[in-house]
Design a protein around this motif. Structure first.
Motif, PDB file in Angstrom:
ATOM      1  N   ARG A  28       0.897  -1.315  -0.023  1.00 49.48           N
ATOM      2  CA  ARG A  28       0.119   0.131   0.054  1.00 49.48           C
ATOM      3  C   ARG A  28       0.958   1.219   0.019  1.00 49.48           C
ATOM      4  NH1 ARG A  28      -4.641   0.669   4.428  1.00 49.48           N
ATOM      5  NH2 ARG A  28      -2.977   1.165   5.745  1.00 49.48           N
ATOM      6  N   CYS A  29       1.916   1.198   0.774  1.00 55.19           N
ATOM      7  CA  CYS A  29       2.789   2.331   0.875  1.00 55.19           C
ATOM      8  C   CYS A  29       3.594   2.420  -0.311  1.00 55.19           C
ATOM      9  CB  CYS A  29       3.719   2.052   1.903  1.00 55.19           C
ATOM     10  SG  CYS A  29       3.245   2.359   3.579  1.00 55.19           S
ATOM     11  N   GLY A  30       3.957   1.477  -1.199  1.00 56.70           N
ATOM     12  CA  GLY A  30       4.521   1.643  -2.394  1.00 56.70           C
ATOM     13  C   GLY A  30       3.614   2.101  -3.558  1.00 56.70           C
ATOM     14  N   ASP A  31       2.364   1.676  -3.341  1.00 55.97           N
ATOM     15  CA  ASP A  31       1.169   2.177  -4.401  1.00 55.97           C
ATOM     16  C   ASP A  31       1.054   3.676  -4.114  1.00 55.97           C
ATOM     17  OD1 ASP A  31      -0.812   1.094  -6.030  1.00 55.97           O
ATOM     18  OD2 ASP A  31      -2.182   2.028  -4.924  1.00 55.97           O
ATOM     19  N   SER A  32       1.007   3.936  -3.268  1.00 53.87           N
ATOM     20  CA  SER A  32       0.950   5.492  -2.787  1.00 53.87           C
ATOM     21  C   SER A  32       1.985   6.265  -3.635  1.00 53.87           C
ATOM     22  CB  SER A  32       0.677   5.926  -1.331  1.00 53.87           C
ATOM     23  OG  SER A  32       1.988   5.539  -0.749  1.00 53.87           O
TER      24      SER A  32
ATOM     25  N   HIS B 163      -6.816   5.378  -5.489  1.00 51.74           N
ATOM     26  CA  HIS B 163      -6.117   5.043  -4.376  1.00 51.74           C
ATOM     27  C   HIS B 163      -6.484   5.803  -3.017  1.00 51.74           C
ATOM     28  CE1 HIS B 163      -2.153   3.968  -2.047  1.00 51.74           C
ATOM     29  NE2 HIS B 163      -2.634   5.061  -1.275  1.00 51.74           N
ATOM     30  N   LEU B 164      -6.891   7.214  -3.035  1.00 54.91           N
ATOM     31  CA  LEU B 164      -7.271   7.809  -1.963  1.00 54.91           C
ATOM     32  C   LEU B 164      -8.776   7.469  -1.565  1.00 54.91           C
ATOM     33  CD1 LEU B 164      -5.650  11.452  -2.701  1.00 54.91           C
ATOM     34  CD2 LEU B 164      -4.996   9.858  -0.771  1.00 54.91           C
ATOM     35  N   ALA B 165      -9.494   7.120  -2.765  1.00 56.80           N
ATOM     36  CA  ALA B 165     -10.920   6.917  -2.606  1.00 56.80           C
ATOM     37  C   ALA B 165     -11.153   5.187  -1.820  1.00 56.80           C
ATOM     38  CB  ALA B 165     -11.732   6.788  -3.851  1.00 56.80           C
ATOM     39  N   VAL B 166     -10.007   4.502  -1.912  1.00 55.96           N
ATOM     40  CA  VAL B 166      -9.995   3.162  -1.319  1.00 55.96           C
ATOM     41  C   VAL B 166      -9.616   3.625   0.090  1.00 55.96           C
ATOM     42  CG1 VAL B 166      -8.853   0.676  -1.490  1.00 55.96           C
ATOM     43  CG2 VAL B 166      -9.514   2.126  -3.478  1.00 55.96           C
ATOM     44  N   ILE B 167      -8.404   4.387   0.440  1.00 61.20           N
ATOM     45  CA  ILE B 167      -8.015   4.476   1.546  1.00 61.20           C
ATOM     46  C   ILE B 167      -9.207   4.946   2.558  1.00 61.20           C
ATOM     47  CG2 ILE B 167      -6.421   5.901   3.063  1.00 61.20           C
ATOM     48  CD1 ILE B 167      -5.208   3.536   1.597  1.00 61.20           C
ATOM     49  N   ARG B 168      -9.808   6.028   1.895  1.00 57.97           N
ATOM     50  CA  ARG B 168     -11.071   6.561   2.686  1.00 57.97           C
ATOM     51  C   ARG B 168     -12.141   5.475   3.140  1.00 57.97           C
ATOM     52  NH1 ARG B 168     -14.649   7.005   5.028  1.00 57.97           N
ATOM     53  NH2 ARG B 168     -16.544   8.411   4.961  1.00 57.97           N
TER      54      ARG B 168
ATOM     55  N   VAL C 146      -4.647   0.734  -6.838  1.00 56.80           N
ATOM     56  CA  VAL C 146      -5.883   0.444  -6.162  1.00 56.80           C
ATOM     57  C   VAL C 146      -5.615   0.281  -4.635  1.00 56.80           C
ATOM     58  CG1 VAL C 146      -6.345  -1.021  -8.086  1.00 56.80           C
ATOM     59  CG2 VAL C 146      -4.722  -2.037  -6.357  1.00 56.80           C
ATOM     60  N   ALA C 147      -4.316   0.541  -4.010  1.00 56.24           N
ATOM     61  CA  ALA C 147      -4.347   0.704  -2.715  1.00 56.24           C
ATOM     62  C   ALA C 147      -4.160  -0.342  -1.807  1.00 56.24           C
ATOM     63  CB  ALA C 147      -5.253   1.776  -1.846  1.00 56.24           C
ATOM     64  N   LEU C 148      -5.094  -1.534  -2.171  1.00 50.59           N
ATOM     65  CA  LEU C 148      -5.168  -2.640  -1.462  1.00 50.59           C
ATOM     66  C   LEU C 148      -5.426  -3.677  -2.717  1.00 50.59           C
ATOM     67  CD1 LEU C 148      -7.440  -1.856   1.658  1.00 50.59           C
ATOM     68  CD2 LEU C 148      -4.885  -2.355   1.508  1.00 50.59           C
ATOM     69  N   GLN C 149      -4.704  -4.441  -2.882  1.00 51.84           N
ATOM     70  CA  GLN C 149      -4.787  -5.512  -3.866  1.00 51.84           C
ATOM     71  C   GLN C 149      -5.893  -6.448  -3.725  1.00 51.84           C
ATOM     72  OE1 GLN C 149      -3.483  -6.086  -6.962  1.00 51.84           O
ATOM     73  NE2 GLN C 149      -2.190  -4.188  -6.735  1.00 51.84           N
ATOM     74  N   HIS C 150      -6.593  -6.610  -2.320  1.00 51.81           N
ATOM     75  CA  HIS C 150      -7.579  -7.498  -2.474  1.00 51.81           C
ATOM     76  C   HIS C 150      -8.569  -6.958  -2.881  1.00 51.81           C
ATOM     77  CE1 HIS C 150     -10.160 -10.527  -0.202  1.00 51.81           C
ATOM     78  NE2 HIS C 150     -10.627  -9.715   0.496  1.00 51.81           N
ATOM     79  N   VAL C 151      -8.824  -5.491  -3.230  1.00 47.36           N
ATOM     80  CA  VAL C 151     -10.077  -4.921  -3.681  1.00 47.36           C
ATOM     81  C   VAL C 151      -9.671  -4.413  -5.285  1.00 47.36           C
ATOM     82  CG1 VAL C 151     -11.061  -4.150  -1.611  1.00 47.36           C
ATOM     83  CG2 VAL C 151      -9.549  -2.661  -2.891  1.00 47.36           C
TER      84      VAL C 151
END
Length: 351
Positions: free
Chosen positions: A219-223, A236-241, A323-328
């Protein structure tokens, strides 16, 4: 009693009573941060819907009913809000299905669960929702489920096949035991779940502990990578939210998932007793089943999805940026929407 840390941070002690007070406070803090992100413009941009209220379930219904439209019932995981399927217009599974001509429904799990909520009550609610849709459309639904929501959709399909025409599993584990993946050691060694709601922050911490490379490092690398791509950064930010929206599922539901599915693997063993029936994974062979899988995932290994299925249609997902989290990722990834969902929709349309 209301305990207020700030104007945006409110914790209801009565609703949040639990053996883990610090995690309940963390839930409230995370929701407060999520609200701040949404106010800053990083929240979801959702499609309009009508809400269908029932004593046993709640649904979102999208778009007006069309003649002969095939109904689709989307089943999210019961630990966070359902809008991950409708996050932003360009990466919305809901919008894509509507444009394809389906009558789309989205199941909403209750954010506040009482002590009676368990695996059986969840399956009962899903079955009743599918029955209502089948009655309204005179046609069984295509179930689309993600993660644990896909697991529950599969169990529902196994005991009520007349209500389900096809099943689409998105990163949804069916076979546990040796196929559990990164969560295995943690689940198998975890102590008994104490009474009371289980804070979402505790579940998040358990995921981080089990697979830090997926939930922290990646997630940090994706950001960092997304900074070079405005569209990727917005997703990415929408997924984090979205990830800051915490549910507190009931202790009995978590206990059932840990004991009956993870530890005893009853569904894959064709031994899961629910609603007076035996839910058998091998009965899914009578249905058309599609599986979107990430062969690199340690959270939901592809063997956990495919090991309990016979001859499914397989749609591999490749990890991507933004995508922030690969699971989604299969739900919100731009590449997934370009390459996977058009194929899945073609598969869904085949009668």
């Amino acid at each position: 009693m209301i305990f207020s840390l700030s104007e945006n941070f409110v914790f209801d002690e009565q609703r949040g009573r639990t053996m883990f007070p610090i995690f309940s406070i963390s839930d409230a803090f995370r929701r407060s941060v999520g609200d701040l992100m949404e106010n800053a413009g990083y929240g979801p941009h959702e499609t309009a819907w009508d809400r269908l209220e029932h004593h046993d379930f709640r649904l979102r219904r999208y778009a007006p009913l069309a003649a002969n439209a095939l109904p689709v019932l989307i089943v999210p995981a019961p630990i966070k809000r359902a809008y991950i399927f409708d996050l932003l217009p360009e990466v919305s599974v809901v919008r894509r299905l509507i444009r394809a001509g389906f009558a789309v429904y989205l199941y909403e799990w209750p954010e506040e669960q009482d002590g009676k909520s368990n695996l059986e009550s969840g399956i009962s609610s899903l079955s009743l929702a599918a029955e209502m849709i089948a009655t309204e459309h005179r046609s069984p639904s295509i179930l689309v489920g993600h993660s644990l929501g896909g697991t529950l959709a599969a169990i529902t399909a196994s005991i009520a096949p007349r209500l389900v025409s096809k099943l689409v599993l998105v990163e949804a584990p069916l076979k546990f035991g040796e196929q559990t993946g990164a969560l295995g050691p943690l689940v198998l060694s975890s102590p008994a779940v104490p009474p009371g709601p289980v804070p979402g922050s505790l579940l998040d911490l358990a995921s981080v502990f089990a697979a830090p490379e997926e939930f922290v490092i990646w997630r940090c690398g994706d950001s960092c990578t997304s900074l070079l791509d405005p569209e990727a950064l917005a997703i990415h930010l929408a997924v984090i939210r979205w990830s800051l929206d915490e549910f507190a599922p009931s202790d009995q539901l978590i206990r059932d998932v840990i004991e009956l599915l993870y530890r005893e693997d009853r569904f894959a063993r064709n031994e899961l007793h629910v609603l007076g029936q035996v839910a058998r994974s091998n009965s899914l062979s009578k249905l058309s089943v599609a599986a979107i899988v990430d062969h690199a995932s340690r959270v939901v290994p592809s063997s956990s999805v495919l090991g309990a299925l016979r001859d499914p249609s397989i749609f591999p997902y490749e990890p991507e940026v933004g995508v922030a989290l690969q699971h989604v990722g299969p739900l919100v990834g731009r590449q997934a929407h370009r390459e996977i969902w058009p194929k899945v929709i073609d598969w869904m349309r085949r009668r």
